[in-house]
Scaffold this active site. Structure first.
Site, short mmCIF file in Angstrom:
data_model
loop_
_atom_site.label_atom_id
_atom_site.label_comp_id
_atom_site.label_asym_id
_atom_site.label_seq_id
_atom_site.Cartn_x
_atom_site.Cartn_y
_atom_site.Cartn_z
CD GLU A 1 19.65 -12.64 -26.11
OE1 GLU A 1 20.21 -12.07 -27.04
OE2 GLU A 1 18.96 -12.04 -25.28
CB CYS B 1 17.55 -15.57 -16.56
SG CYS B 1 16.07 -14.96 -17.27
CB CYS C 1 7.19 -14.81 -26.28
SG CYS C 1 5.84 -15.01 -25.09
CB CYS D 1 3.70 -8.54 -22.83
SG CYS D 1 2.97 -10.04 -22.14
CB CYS E 1 7.85 -8.09 -23.29
SG CYS E 1 8.98 -9.49 -23.39
CB CYS F 1 13.25 -8.60 -16.80
SG CYS F 1 13.62 -9.47 -15.32
N1 SAH Z 1 6.80 -15.13 -20.19
C1 SAH Z 1 7.05 -15.19 -18.80
C2 SAH Z 1 8.51 -15.24 -18.45
C3 SAH Z 1 9.44 -14.41 -19.25
S1 SAH Z 1 9.25 -12.64 -19.06
C4 SAH Z 1 6.38 -14.03 -18.09
O1 SAH Z 1 5.94 -13.09 -18.75
O2 SAH Z 1 6.29 -14.09 -16.87
C5 SAH Z 1 9.99 -12.42 -17.46
C6 SAH Z 1 9.58 -11.14 -16.74
O3 SAH Z 1 10.11 -10.00 -17.40
C7 SAH Z 1 8.06 -10.92 -16.67
O4 SAH Z 1 7.67 -10.65 -15.34
C8 SAH Z 1 7.86 -9.70 -17.54
O5 SAH Z 1 6.73 -8.97 -17.10
C9 SAH Z 1 9.16 -8.96 -17.36
N2 SAH Z 1 9.48 -8.00 -18.41
C10 SAH Z 1 9.20 -8.10 -19.71
N3 SAH Z 1 9.65 -7.00 -20.36
C11 SAH Z 1 10.24 -6.21 -19.44
C12 SAH Z 1 10.91 -4.96 -19.50
N4 SAH Z 1 11.11 -4.33 -20.65
N5 SAH Z 1 11.38 -4.44 -18.35
C13 SAH Z 1 11.25 -5.10 -17.17
N6 SAH Z 1 10.63 -6.30 -17.07
C14 SAH Z 1 10.13 -6.84 -18.19
FE1 SF4 Z 2 6.19 -13.36 -23.54
FE2 SF4 Z 2 7.47 -11.18 -22.80
FE3 SF4 Z 2 4.89 -11.41 -22.25
FE4 SF4 Z 2 6.69 -12.93 -20.92
S1 SF4 Z 2 6.50 -10.69 -20.84
S2 SF4 Z 2 4.76 -13.59 -21.86
S3 SF4 Z 2 8.19 -13.25 -22.57
S4 SF4 Z 2 5.78 -11.31 -24.30
#
Ligand code: SAH
Ligand code: SF4
Length: 355
Positions: free
Chosen positions: A96, A109, A116, A120, A123, A338
């Protein structure tokens, strides 16, 4: 039919690779410039479009090489005009992207992987797990497809690698794609307007900095190791001290700063004393902080903080001489904010799940 096993995708190759291929076909090296123009600024979807090449050369290119064309299979538009783009890849994998309209331009974006493997806890992409890396052609293909969706009044000028995946976990392909995006033989986008967002794979940051002039964002999300390791397993490999050392060594231009992203999780990392701890950690670092309220998604087990909490957190950072921005996410109601990017096989699959 092209054969992916033996026919290289021209957009997977750096410019020199395209030139080598043309020379192997008996062409003069300068021909590469013409082809590269079609590949990027021209956004060619097929060799047949390259009308200033001879028919014969076009036919030989089609026999030798191939082009991936990423057309969004679905587009969902939210009330504020944000568009979620769903791309279907040749192996059926889905990724996406999010196309965000601003006053005089668009921001896209971009995804770097299918899923991934960083895991995290907050996420949605992380919960999906990892399927595969994206090829350079699939990364730049998202940009080319989005360029077709915007008009001259609001061109696509800004990219953030905040879609699915961890860009530094796919660094080789990312660097080739960045060459296509920023390079003189590519789309010639502005380095300041292309941002790589990473969890901070400290061992790869030096490599990124040495090879890419793009802007850098690091997802911090917690001010101490105990909490960060709980939220982001990557912190068990690279502690906050290791990450800070890598950021201090990062080759930033004099006027540039690293953006630190901090997703605020209600009752978890959003207290004033945690803001103070964050401010202390930032000392000595050329940075600014982006506060992102958590975007809820099913089964996440976290909550968004209320606005007063976010503002209080921001106040502590500002009082400690940090630049701290807070911008509400866009496109949340279409799951395009995000961390909501998941691109499960289909929406029906979601409904099929028992849990
Ligand atoms: N993997 C990279 C880029 C993709 S995630 C990274 O982690 O930086 C992009 C951003 O979305 C990151 O800053 C992450 O912390 C944030 N993010 C992930 N899940 C989220 C959520 N549920 N609500 C708000 N931000 C989120
Ligand atoms: Fe991967 Fe989501 Fe962590 Fe970014 S925030 S590194 S997309 S698991």
């Amino acid at each position: 039919m092209s054969n992916p096993a033996i026919q290289p995708d021209l957009r997977d190759l750096p410019p020199q690779g395209v030139q080598d291929l043309l020379v192997a076909l008996g062409e003069k090296p300068f021909r590469a410039r013409q082809v590269l123009r079609w590949l990027y600024l021209g956004g060619a979807r097929d060799f047949a479009e390259m009308t200033d090449l001879s028919k014969n050369l076009r036919a030989r290119l089609a026999q030798t090489a191939r082009l991936t064309d990423l057309a969004p299979a679905e587009i969902h538009t939210s009330a504020d005009g944000t568009r979620k783009l769903l791309y279907e890849l040749e192996d059926g994998a889905r990724i996406e992207g999010v196309l965000i309209p601003e006053e005089d331009h668009h921001t896209l974006c971009v995804s770097s992987q299918v899923g991934c493997r960083m895991g995290c806890k907050f996420c949605r992409t992380g919960a999906l797990g990892f399927t595969r890396h994206l090829r350079p052609a699939e990364i730049v293909g998202q940009v080319l497809a989005a360029r077709r969706l915007v008009d001259q009044a609001r061109p696509l000028t800004n990219l953030v690698f905040m879609g699915m995946g961890e860009p530094l976990d796919n660094l080789d392909h990312l660097l080739v794609a960045l060459g296509h995006i920023l390079g003189e033989h590519g789309l010639q986008m502005s380095q300041r307007r292309v941002t790589i967002s990473t969890v901070g794979l400290a061992d790869r940051l030096a490599d990124l900095g040495a090879n890419s002039p793009a802007a850098l964002a690091v997802s911090l999300n917690a001010p101490n190791d105990a909490l960060r390791s709980r939220l982001m397993p990557v912190n068990r490999r690279f502690s906050l001290a290791t990450l800070k050392a890598a950021l201090l060594a990062y080759p930033l231009k004099p006027t540039r700063r690293v953006t630190l992203e901090y997703v605020l999780l209600g009752g978890v990392n959003d207290r004033p004393e945690q803001a103070l701890e964050l401010a202390m950690w930032c000392r000595g670092l050329k940075c600014k902080v982006n506060l992102i309220p958590f975007n809820p998604h099913e089964g996440a087990g976290f909550q968004a903080p209320d606005e007063a909490t976010v503002l209080a957190f921001q106040r502590v950072l500002i009082d400690n001489n940090l630049t701290a921005l807070f911008r509400r996410s866009r496109g949340a109601e279409i799951g395009a904010a995000c961390g909501q990017l998941a691109a499960r096989a289909t929406a029906e699959d979601d409904e099929d799940r028992e849990d």
